[in-house]
Design an enzyme around this catalytic site. Structure first.
Site, PDB file in Angstrom:
ATOM      1  CG  HIS A  38      -1.607   1.297   1.448  1.00 11.69           C
ATOM      2  ND1 HIS A  38      -2.414   1.973   0.548  1.00 11.69           N
ATOM      3  CD2 HIS A  38      -1.483   2.112   2.525  1.00 11.69           C
ATOM      4  CE1 HIS A  38      -2.762   3.139   1.080  1.00 11.69           C
ATOM      5  NE2 HIS A  38      -2.213   3.247   2.272  1.00 11.69           N
ATOM      6  CG  HIS A  63       1.099   7.035   4.041  1.00  8.68           C
ATOM      7  ND1 HIS A  63       1.439   6.204   3.004  1.00  8.68           N
ATOM      8  CD2 HIS A  63      -0.166   6.702   4.371  1.00  8.68           C
ATOM      9  CE1 HIS A  63       0.410   5.412   2.715  1.00  8.68           C
ATOM     10  NE2 HIS A  63      -0.578   5.692   3.543  1.00  8.68           N
ATOM     11  CG  ASP A  64      -0.691   4.090   6.483  1.00  5.93           C
ATOM     12  OD1 ASP A  64      -1.248   5.097   6.954  1.00  5.93           O
ATOM     13  OD2 ASP A  64      -1.143   3.458   5.508  1.00  5.93           O
ATOM     14  CD  GLU A  67      -3.428   6.590  10.988  1.00  4.77           C
ATOM     15  OE1 GLU A  67      -3.171   7.759  10.677  1.00  4.77           O
ATOM     16  OE2 GLU A  67      -4.349   5.933  10.479  1.00  4.77           O
ATOM     17  CG  ASP A  68      -1.790   1.852  10.515  1.00  2.00           C
ATOM     18  OD1 ASP A  68      -2.579   2.258  11.387  1.00  2.00           O
ATOM     19  OD2 ASP A  68      -2.021   1.933   9.296  1.00  2.00           O
ATOM     20  CG  ASP A 124      -3.562   7.091   2.370  1.00  2.77           C
ATOM     21  OD1 ASP A 124      -3.401   5.883   2.142  1.00  2.77           O
ATOM     22  OD2 ASP A 124      -3.931   7.534   3.477  1.00  2.77           O
TER      23      ASP A 124
HETATM   24 ZN    ZN Z   1      -2.444   4.715   3.821  1.00  5.72          ZN
END
Ligand code: ZN
Length: 177
Positions: A38, A63-64, A67-68, A124
């Site tokens: 992704h 980018h993630d 957050e993840d 995204d």
């Molecule tokens: Zn994403």
């Protein structure tokens, strides 16, 4: 900051870093592909539309991660620099909030983001819509529609930075189930 004399090294280092951090995660889609596909897709989409700012592409790859995964913005800054960390920070939701509130804030905050963050965010959302159509997650159709409608509301606040990316989002949106 690590030594990234060659700008391509910055990008490849980010790809390795993100692949490692997301190593135990899979996408929600039917084919459950490795999560790293992704962020790579988001960066590739930007590059395909002529975005050649290596720090924006690097932020897209990362980018993630905050957050993840168990990654801090400080860690991103130490390794990839303050500008990349700033973009990643702008596209990171506050996970201490309820999901509905996070989704509401994405709509509210979108117009106030930097140009760089807007580009990453629109790519995204485009990538996520593509994935829902190409490898549908096991969601009722209503949930898929709700996601498309929410993405449209977020992107309303991101438009106007890049014609080609706006059009790519609209093409993905037109595939709404
Ligand atoms: Zn994403």
């Amino acid at each position: 900051m690590q030594n990234h004399d060659n700008p391509l090294h910055l990008l490849l280092d980010a790809a390795q870093f993100a692949a490692d951090r997301h190593r135990d995660q899979r996408r929600k889609g039917a084919d459950a592909t490795p999560y790293i596909n992704h962020p790579l897709d988001v960066a590739a989409l930007l590059a395909r539309h002529g975005v050649d700012d290596i720090e924006i592409l690097t932020a897209a790859v990362l980018h993630d991660t905050v957050e993840d995964t168990e990654t801090s913005i400080e860690e991103i800054e130490a390794r990839f620099g303050v500008r990349v960390a700033g973009i990643v920070s702008e596209v990171t939701d506050d996970k201490s909030l309820e999901k509905a509130e996070r989704k509401r804030l994405q709509v509210e905050h979108a117009p106030h983001k930097s140009r760089e963050a807007k580009l990453v965010k629109i790519a995204d959302k485009t990538s996520n819509l593509h994935d829902i159509v190409a490898a549908p997650p096991d969601w009722p159709v209503e949930r898929k529609r709700d996601y498309f409608d929410w993405a449209e509301r977020v992107v309303a606040g991101l438009r106007g930075q890049h014609e080609g990316l706006d059009a790519a989002f609209d093409a993905a949106l037109a595939q709404r189930p």
